[in-house]
Design a protein around this motif. Sequence first.
Motif, PDB file in Angstrom:
ATOM      1  N   GLY A 156       0.704  -1.039   0.062  1.00 36.87           N
ATOM      2  CA  GLY A 156      -0.004  -0.028   0.153  1.00 36.87           C
ATOM      3  C   GLY A 156       0.833   1.323   0.121  1.00 36.87           C
ATOM      4  O   GLY A 156       0.683   2.237   0.688  1.00 36.87           O
ATOM      5  N   THR A 157       1.910   1.146  -0.830  1.00 39.65           N
ATOM      6  CA  THR A 157       2.774   2.447  -0.902  1.00 39.65           C
ATOM      7  C   THR A 157       3.117   2.933  -2.373  1.00 39.65           C
ATOM      8  O   THR A 157       2.849   2.169  -3.250  1.00 39.65           O
ATOM      9  CB  THR A 157       4.169   2.031  -0.387  1.00 39.65           C
ATOM     10  N   HIS A 158       3.681   4.070  -2.333  1.00 35.14           N
ATOM     11  CA  HIS A 158       4.055   4.672  -3.785  1.00 35.14           C
ATOM     12  C   HIS A 158       5.385   3.940  -4.347  1.00 35.14           C
ATOM     13  O   HIS A 158       5.263   3.634  -5.538  1.00 35.14           O
ATOM     14  CB  HIS A 158       4.130   6.237  -3.851  1.00 35.14           C
ATOM     15  N   SER A 159       6.242   3.678  -3.305  1.00 39.47           N
ATOM     16  CA  SER A 159       7.371   3.168  -3.685  1.00 39.47           C
ATOM     17  C   SER A 159       7.928   2.220  -2.655  1.00 39.47           C
ATOM     18  O   SER A 159       7.973   2.745  -1.606  1.00 39.47           O
ATOM     19  CB  SER A 159       8.201   4.222  -4.207  1.00 39.47           C
ATOM     20  N   MET A 160       8.631   1.472  -3.159  1.00 41.25           N
ATOM     21  CA  MET A 160       9.414   0.445  -2.094  1.00 41.25           C
ATOM     22  C   MET A 160      10.590   1.193  -1.377  1.00 41.25           C
ATOM     23  O   MET A 160      10.894   0.975  -0.103  1.00 41.25           O
ATOM     24  CB  MET A 160       9.903  -0.970  -2.580  1.00 41.25           C
ATOM     25  N   ASP A 161      10.946   2.320  -1.883  1.00 40.29           N
ATOM     26  CA  ASP A 161      11.843   3.241  -1.187  1.00 40.29           C
ATOM     27  C   ASP A 161      11.376   3.954  -0.146  1.00 40.29           C
ATOM     28  O   ASP A 161      12.061   4.505   0.745  1.00 40.29           O
ATOM     29  CB  ASP A 161      12.262   4.373  -2.259  1.00 40.29           C
ATOM     30  N   LEU A 162      10.164   3.584   0.111  1.00 44.24           N
ATOM     31  CA  LEU A 162       9.372   4.702   1.165  1.00 44.24           C
ATOM     32  C   LEU A 162       9.114   3.398   2.328  1.00 44.24           C
ATOM     33  O   LEU A 162       8.729   4.109   3.488  1.00 44.24           O
ATOM     34  CB  LEU A 162       8.090   5.217   0.942  1.00 44.24           C
ATOM     35  N   VAL A 163       9.338   2.214   2.125  1.00 42.45           N
ATOM     36  CA  VAL A 163       9.233   1.226   3.131  1.00 42.45           C
ATOM     37  C   VAL A 163      10.264   0.834   3.909  1.00 42.45           C
ATOM     38  O   VAL A 163      11.418   0.705   3.256  1.00 42.45           O
ATOM     39  CB  VAL A 163       8.597  -0.208   2.605  1.00 42.45           C
ATOM     40  N   ALA A 164      10.390   1.047   5.319  1.00 39.33           N
ATOM     41  CA  ALA A 164      11.485   1.132   6.387  1.00 39.33           C
ATOM     42  C   ALA A 164      12.120  -0.580   6.168  1.00 39.33           C
ATOM     43  O   ALA A 164      11.334  -1.758   5.942  1.00 39.33           O
ATOM     44  CB  ALA A 164      11.306   1.181   7.555  1.00 39.33           C
ATOM     45  N   LEU A 165      13.435  -0.692   5.914  1.00 34.66           N
ATOM     46  CA  LEU A 165      13.934  -2.117   5.802  1.00 34.66           C
ATOM     47  C   LEU A 165      14.250  -2.796   6.957  1.00 34.66           C
ATOM     48  O   LEU A 165      13.690  -3.938   7.398  1.00 34.66           O
ATOM     49  CB  LEU A 165      15.430  -2.038   5.146  1.00 34.66           C
ATOM     50  N   ALA A 166      14.427  -2.178   8.244  1.00 32.97           N
ATOM     51  CA  ALA A 166      14.860  -3.002   9.386  1.00 32.97           C
ATOM     52  C   ALA A 166      13.370  -3.517  10.008  1.00 32.97           C
ATOM     53  O   ALA A 166      13.612  -4.999  10.197  1.00 32.97           O
ATOM     54  CB  ALA A 166      15.484  -1.941  10.302  1.00 32.97           C
ATOM     55  N   PRO A 167      12.455  -2.922  10.237  1.00 30.58           N
ATOM     56  CA  PRO A 167      11.441  -3.686  10.560  1.00 30.58           C
ATOM     57  C   PRO A 167      10.311  -4.223   9.665  1.00 30.58           C
ATOM     58  O   PRO A 167       9.287  -4.816   9.961  1.00 30.58           O
ATOM     59  CB  PRO A 167      10.385  -2.490  11.074  1.00 30.58           C
ATOM     60  N   PHE A 168      10.853  -4.463   8.431  1.00 30.93           N
ATOM     61  CA  PHE A 168       9.954  -5.061   7.493  1.00 30.93           C
ATOM     62  C   PHE A 168       9.583  -6.572   7.795  1.00 30.93           C
ATOM     63  O   PHE A 168       8.319  -6.801   7.465  1.00 30.93           O
ATOM     64  CB  PHE A 168      10.935  -4.903   6.118  1.00 30.93           C
ATOM     65  N   GLY A 169      10.316  -7.248   8.314  1.00 29.57           N
ATOM     66  CA  GLY A 169      10.000  -8.607   8.783  1.00 29.57           C
ATOM     67  C   GLY A 169       9.240  -8.697   9.917  1.00 29.57           C
ATOM     68  O   GLY A 169       8.854  -9.924  10.195  1.00 29.57           O
ATOM     69  N   GLU A 170       8.846  -7.554  10.676  1.00 25.34           N
ATOM     70  CA  GLU A 170       8.019  -7.807  11.515  1.00 25.34           C
ATOM     71  C   GLU A 170       6.404  -8.187  11.231  1.00 25.34           C
ATOM     72  O   GLU A 170       5.736  -8.798  12.040  1.00 25.34           O
ATOM     73  CB  GLU A 170       7.691  -6.479  12.462  1.00 25.34           C
ATOM     74  N   TYR A 171       5.896  -7.800   9.943  1.00 20.34           N
ATOM     75  CA  TYR A 171       4.793  -8.285   9.660  1.00 20.34           C
ATOM     76  C   TYR A 171       4.833  -9.608   9.277  1.00 20.34           C
ATOM     77  O   TYR A 171       5.571 -10.367   8.960  1.00 20.34           O
ATOM     78  CB  TYR A 171       4.447  -7.679   8.173  1.00 20.34           C
ATOM     79  N   THR A 172       4.007 -10.464   9.835  1.00 22.82           N
ATOM     80  CA  THR A 172       3.690 -11.828   9.962  1.00 22.82           C
ATOM     81  C   THR A 172       2.664 -12.376   8.920  1.00 22.82           C
ATOM     82  O   THR A 172       1.809 -12.040   8.959  1.00 22.82           O
ATOM     83  CB  THR A 172       3.375 -12.312  11.249  1.00 22.82           C
ATOM     84  N   VAL A 173       3.241 -13.405   8.277  1.00 29.05           N
ATOM     85  CA  VAL A 173       2.599 -14.055   7.215  1.00 29.05           C
ATOM     86  C   VAL A 173       2.176 -15.303   7.791  1.00 29.05           C
ATOM     87  O   VAL A 173       2.833 -16.103   8.356  1.00 29.05           O
ATOM     88  CB  VAL A 173       3.415 -14.487   5.983  1.00 29.05           C
ATOM     89  N   LEU A 174       0.650 -15.320   7.978  1.00 26.48           N
ATOM     90  CA  LEU A 174       0.195 -16.739   8.306  1.00 26.48           C
ATOM     91  C   LEU A 174       0.238 -17.700   7.238  1.00 26.48           C
ATOM     92  O   LEU A 174       0.123 -17.231   6.041  1.00 26.48           O
ATOM     93  CB  LEU A 174      -1.135 -16.279   8.653  1.00 26.48           C
ATOM     94  N   PRO A 175       0.126 -19.067   7.466  1.00 25.50           N
ATOM     95  CA  PRO A 175       0.174 -19.893   6.340  1.00 25.50           C
ATOM     96  C   PRO A 175      -1.092 -20.097   5.884  1.00 25.50           C
ATOM     97  O   PRO A 175      -2.317 -19.421   6.409  1.00 25.50           O
ATOM     98  CB  PRO A 175       0.175 -21.131   7.322  1.00 25.50           C
ATOM     99  N   GLY A 176      -1.282 -20.647   4.435  1.00 22.36           N
ATOM    100  CA  GLY A 176      -2.781 -20.668   3.941  1.00 22.36           C
ATOM    101  C   GLY A 176      -2.576 -20.014   2.535  1.00 22.36           C
ATOM    102  O   GLY A 176      -1.863 -19.129   2.233  1.00 22.36           O
TER     103      GLY A 176
END
Length: 515
Positions: A200-220
């Motif tokens: 949900g961003t204009h560019s991945m240059d706006l998305v912070a790298l260090a915390p990126f992995g905090e988002y949790t992907v559930l199985p399915g």
Amino acid sequence: MGAMEWSGGQAERPGRGRRVLVVGGGIAGLGAAQRLRAHPAFSQLRVLEATDRAGGRIRSERGFGGVLELGAHWIHGPSRGNPVFELAAEHRLLREKDLSEENQRMETGGHVGLPSVTYASSGVSVSRELVVETASLFHSLIDQAREFVRGAAAPAPSVGEYVRGALRALAAGWTDREDARRLRLALMHNFLNVECCVSGTHSMDLVALAPFGEYTVLPGLDCTFPGGYQGLTNHIMASLPEDMIIFNKPVKTIHWNGSFQEAASPGETFPVLVECEDGGCFPAHHVIVTVPLGFLKEHVDTFFEPPLPTEKADAIRKLGFGTNNKIFLEFEEPFWEPGCQHIQVVWEDMSPLEDVASQLQDVWFKKLIGFWVLPSFESVHVLCGFIAGLESEFMETLTDEEVLLSLTQVLRRVTGNARLPAPRSVLRSRWHSAPYTRGSYSYVAVGSTGEDIDRLARPLPEDGAEAQLQILFAGEATHRTFYSTTHGALLSGWREADRLIALQDPQAQLPGPQL
């Protein structure tokens, strides 16, 4: 301030229980209301919704002979432990195959599935082999970007810069011919744009790298609602008394840390007063604010009186909130093959390693990542295109005719068929223009961290006076590991309801899941 408005219907049992107002009738607000409604301490409960419908960013509309999802599209990670999946299964809103153990066990890594066909701007189809190989490389770079959350120092501020740096190093070793190399980079550019839609961003240059992995992907394996996502919110609505939700009631200011009174409850004082745009006022003990982060960003200086603590206001300003829109095209006859599910569109003049300066009006459509084929309605054939960022916001300012003309030209060009019949009609979302939303969903932007999500979620006042809980915050942008999702929104509504229940009834047995 205007007249006191707490009157009428089911919610009134003066002098009994705590008076709670929920601001916003999306899935977070509805989930909170349903949870509180089940507890006897909260007999005085109201939901104030600014628009004429409930559901918020879940919005299913009838169109082109079927159901179109203008908002939330998929259940992300449909498996046990995902409350949206569990409720959808309980209410029989899903297909059999989506309920299967096999589907629930699928690990997608949060990556969008491969396209059925890939068209390039020169009018040729790109070989499946090249698409699979490039997608695999791109997904591995995104997976690596998620690893910095484990403690290694992030080598770049943003996900975009990290991916481009890695790609530049890899591309130096490619031995392809120039045209093949350009195509490979064009594919990478498309996959980055897909990731913009996901985040949900204009560019991945706006998305912070260090915390990126905090988002949790559930199985399915991500799935959809055959009868519309709104079936879920309709079920929650059906469990609430009809007059609990007040529609067309936008809130102007939430006054807190006060001592408000009303004639109907002599001798009782309320710490919060919710003032609406129409002048109506609702005194309350507790208010759960579930409005989108986009709305909070726009009104952060005026929505709360006294103003928010600096740390919370800063969190609202720093967190990311962008736009992802859909464009539905209806066709008389499909130009795509039977069984085709996803058409990828790649522009050969675009590369993640080069910046192309151009006017939005000339190139906005190049941000469109492609089209998903909707399951066929009666005799109607519909494609759903996704587009994120500033190009998406620009698209909202165009007329239907302009959008239809541009996309007809795109499809004729990429299929190599100059006589491809134009779509019959177009329908699209406009989330950035929606005054009570102002975009689609949140992300952790450069300059912010997951801590900012937690700061946003903390109740007011913050001075340790936990017993007060005057203003509580819910919504997808307040869930540190499931931001941007409907399950994150629902869980956040439950979390705040449980916080209030625990305050009134410390021994209460709270239902799960508590993800």
